[in-house]
Design a protein around this motif. Structure first.
Motif, PDB file in Angstrom:
ATOM      1  N   THR A 137       0.703 -55.558  83.160  1.00 26.80           N
ATOM      2  CA  THR A 137       0.396 -54.555  84.186  1.00 26.80           C
ATOM      3  C   THR A 137       1.026 -54.844  85.542  1.00 26.80           C
ATOM      4  O   THR A 137       1.242 -53.915  86.322  1.00 26.80           O
ATOM      5  CB  THR A 137      -1.125 -54.397  84.386  1.00 26.80           C
ATOM      6  OG1 THR A 137      -1.680 -55.646  84.802  1.00 26.80           O
ATOM      7  CG2 THR A 137      -1.787 -53.901  83.131  1.00 26.80           C
ATOM      8  N   ARG A 138       1.321 -56.106  85.836  1.00 27.29           N
ATOM      9  CA  ARG A 138       1.820 -56.425  87.170  1.00 27.29           C
ATOM     10  C   ARG A 138       3.160 -57.150  87.192  1.00 27.29           C
ATOM     11  O   ARG A 138       3.949 -56.969  88.102  1.00 27.29           O
ATOM     12  CB  ARG A 138       0.779 -57.263  87.916  1.00 27.29           C
ATOM     13  CG  ARG A 138      -0.445 -56.448  88.230  1.00 27.29           C
ATOM     14  CD  ARG A 138      -1.307 -57.119  89.274  1.00 27.29           C
ATOM     15  NE  ARG A 138      -2.375 -56.232  89.687  1.00 27.29           N
ATOM     16  CZ  ARG A 138      -3.520 -56.082  89.037  1.00 27.29           C
ATOM     17  NH1 ARG A 138      -3.730 -56.755  87.929  1.00 27.29           N
ATOM     18  NH2 ARG A 138      -4.446 -55.260  89.486  1.00 27.29           N
ATOM     19  N   ARG A 139       3.415 -58.006  86.224  1.00 25.08           N
ATOM     20  CA  ARG A 139       4.608 -58.847  86.283  1.00 25.08           C
ATOM     21  C   ARG A 139       5.807 -58.269  85.536  1.00 25.08           C
ATOM     22  O   ARG A 139       6.950 -58.502  85.918  1.00 25.08           O
ATOM     23  CB  ARG A 139       4.284 -60.236  85.716  1.00 25.08           C
ATOM     24  CG  ARG A 139       3.231 -60.988  86.526  1.00 25.08           C
ATOM     25  CD  ARG A 139       2.967 -62.368  85.958  1.00 25.08           C
ATOM     26  NE  ARG A 139       4.217 -63.108  85.825  1.00 25.08           N
ATOM     27  CZ  ARG A 139       4.438 -63.993  84.852  1.00 25.08           C
ATOM     28  NH1 ARG A 139       3.520 -64.258  83.946  1.00 25.08           N
ATOM     29  NH2 ARG A 139       5.589 -64.624  84.793  1.00 25.08           N
ATOM     30  N   MET A 140       5.572 -57.516  84.474  1.00 22.58           N
ATOM     31  CA  MET A 140       6.647 -57.035  83.604  1.00 22.58           C
ATOM     32  C   MET A 140       6.804 -55.519  83.732  1.00 22.58           C
ATOM     33  O   MET A 140       5.833 -54.786  83.659  1.00 22.58           O
ATOM     34  CB  MET A 140       6.318 -57.394  82.150  1.00 22.58           C
ATOM     35  CG  MET A 140       7.410 -57.028  81.187  1.00 22.58           C
ATOM     36  SD  MET A 140       7.033 -57.575  79.501  1.00 22.58           S
ATOM     37  CE  MET A 140       5.955 -56.283  78.951  1.00 22.58           C
ATOM     38  N   ILE A 141       8.040 -55.082  83.935  1.00 19.75           N
ATOM     39  CA  ILE A 141       8.344 -53.652  83.974  1.00 19.75           C
ATOM     40  C   ILE A 141       9.420 -53.377  82.939  1.00 19.75           C
ATOM     41  O   ILE A 141      10.471 -54.019  82.929  1.00 19.75           O
ATOM     42  CB  ILE A 141       8.844 -53.217  85.361  1.00 19.75           C
ATOM     43  CG1 ILE A 141       7.744 -53.413  86.402  1.00 19.75           C
ATOM     44  CG2 ILE A 141       9.317 -51.765  85.339  1.00 19.75           C
ATOM     45  CD1 ILE A 141       8.196 -53.175  87.827  1.00 19.75           C
ATOM     46  N   VAL A 142       9.139 -52.432  82.057  1.00 21.90           N
ATOM     47  CA  VAL A 142      10.128 -51.973  81.073  1.00 21.90           C
ATOM     48  C   VAL A 142      10.508 -50.560  81.467  1.00 21.90           C
ATOM     49  O   VAL A 142       9.645 -49.693  81.602  1.00 21.90           O
ATOM     50  CB  VAL A 142       9.564 -52.001  79.637  1.00 21.90           C
ATOM     51  CG1 VAL A 142      10.598 -51.466  78.657  1.00 21.90           C
ATOM     52  CG2 VAL A 142       9.124 -53.400  79.245  1.00 21.90           C
ATOM     53  N   GLU A 143      11.794 -50.345  81.669  1.00 20.36           N
ATOM     54  CA  GLU A 143      12.312 -49.024  82.017  1.00 20.36           C
ATOM     55  C   GLU A 143      13.101 -48.505  80.819  1.00 20.36           C
ATOM     56  O   GLU A 143      13.949 -49.217  80.280  1.00 20.36           O
ATOM     57  CB  GLU A 143      13.222 -49.143  83.237  1.00 20.36           C
ATOM     58  CG  GLU A 143      13.865 -47.856  83.670  1.00 20.36           C
ATOM     59  CD  GLU A 143      14.794 -48.089  84.850  1.00 20.36           C
ATOM     60  OE1 GLU A 143      16.010 -48.288  84.614  1.00 20.36           O
ATOM     61  OE2 GLU A 143      14.308 -48.088  85.991  1.00 20.36           O
ATOM     62  N   VAL A 144      12.813 -47.274  80.408  1.00 24.71           N
ATOM     63  CA  VAL A 144      13.491 -46.681  79.247  1.00 24.71           C
ATOM     64  C   VAL A 144      14.263 -45.444  79.707  1.00 24.71           C
ATOM     65  O   VAL A 144      13.684 -44.534  80.301  1.00 24.71           O
ATOM     66  CB  VAL A 144      12.471 -46.293  78.150  1.00 24.71           C
ATOM     67  CG1 VAL A 144      13.186 -45.668  76.956  1.00 24.71           C
ATOM     68  CG2 VAL A 144      11.664 -47.505  77.719  1.00 24.71           C
ATOM     69  N   ILE A 145      15.555 -45.426  79.434  1.00 29.99           N
ATOM     70  CA  ILE A 145      16.399 -44.259  79.707  1.00 29.99           C
ATOM     71  C   ILE A 145      16.613 -43.573  78.359  1.00 29.99           C
ATOM     72  O   ILE A 145      16.953 -44.222  77.374  1.00 29.99           O
ATOM     73  CB  ILE A 145      17.761 -44.652  80.317  1.00 29.99           C
ATOM     74  CG1 ILE A 145      17.576 -45.536  81.547  1.00 29.99           C
ATOM     75  CG2 ILE A 145      18.587 -43.413  80.633  1.00 29.99           C
ATOM     76  CD1 ILE A 145      16.867 -44.884  82.697  1.00 29.99           C
ATOM     77  N   TYR A 146      16.397 -42.251  78.335  1.00 33.85           N
ATOM     78  CA  TYR A 146      16.463 -41.527  77.063  1.00 33.85           C
ATOM     79  C   TYR A 146      16.988 -40.121  77.290  1.00 33.85           C
ATOM     80  O   TYR A 146      17.129 -39.665  78.429  1.00 33.85           O
ATOM     81  CB  TYR A 146      15.082 -41.498  76.397  1.00 33.85           C
ATOM     82  CG  TYR A 146      14.030 -40.727  77.173  1.00 33.85           C
ATOM     83  CD1 TYR A 146      13.712 -39.417  76.842  1.00 33.85           C
ATOM     84  CD2 TYR A 146      13.342 -41.308  78.227  1.00 33.85           C
ATOM     85  CE1 TYR A 146      12.754 -38.711  77.553  1.00 33.85           C
ATOM     86  CE2 TYR A 146      12.379 -40.619  78.935  1.00 33.85           C
ATOM     87  CZ  TYR A 146      12.089 -39.316  78.593  1.00 33.85           C
ATOM     88  OH  TYR A 146      11.142 -38.618  79.298  1.00 33.85           O
TER      89      TYR A 146
END
Length: 162
Positions: A137-146
């Protein structure tokens, strides 16, 4: 101006107006068709009490399939790679328990209505696994381009800021 000239000019104006209406209707129909199969990916932090799983889930809340073109993972603000097996291992190796993961490679398809945990712990206990919840919730960000089946849109899905 004689009546034949007025009739010809009027017919030309009516024909041009009809052509404009036809082009406008065709564009509106094409836009509608694109929107009717538009995917809408959402990344959600999920804590499921019924099956005791918690983690980062991707959901396609749109009407059409989403085709993943790329992913980016940030950990503590630093870009560490795409959401693939190597990145999952880099994140998981130092953890006390190895979370389960589902990777997204370019070309992967998330079907309309599909919901998948990208990274989760089974048998999640909030008191014991607070470190994991903090990670997703705070340390990891996953960004998905689609994109949709039509292609070329470059839609982006990121988890909500908590």
């Amino acid at each position: 101006m004689n009546s034949d000239t007025v009739t010809a000019i009027s017919a030309t104006v009516v024909a041009m107006g009809s052509l404009w209406v036809s082009i406008s209707q065709t564009r509106a129909a094409q836009l509608h068709n694109r929107q009717s199969v538009r995917p809408l990916l959402q990344l959600r932090h999920t804590m499921a009490y019924d099956d005791h799983r918690a983690g980062l889930r991707i959901v396609n809340a749109g009407l059409g399939p989403a085709i993943v073109t790329s992913t980016t993972v940030l950990l503590d603000g630093e870009r560490i790679g795409q959401w693939d097996l190597d990145t999952r291992n880099r994140i998981s190796d130092p953890l006390p328990i190895r979370p389960k993961a589902y990777t997204l490679r370019p070309g992967a398809v998330v079907l309309a209505g599909q919901s998948i945990f990208l990274f989760h712990l089974e048998h999640f206990q909030e008191s014991e696994h607070r470190w994991f919840w903090e990670l997703v919730t705070r340390r990891m960000i996953v960004e998905v381009i689609y994109e949709s089946l039509y292609g070329g849109e470059s839609f982006k899905a990121v988890p909500p800021v908590t």
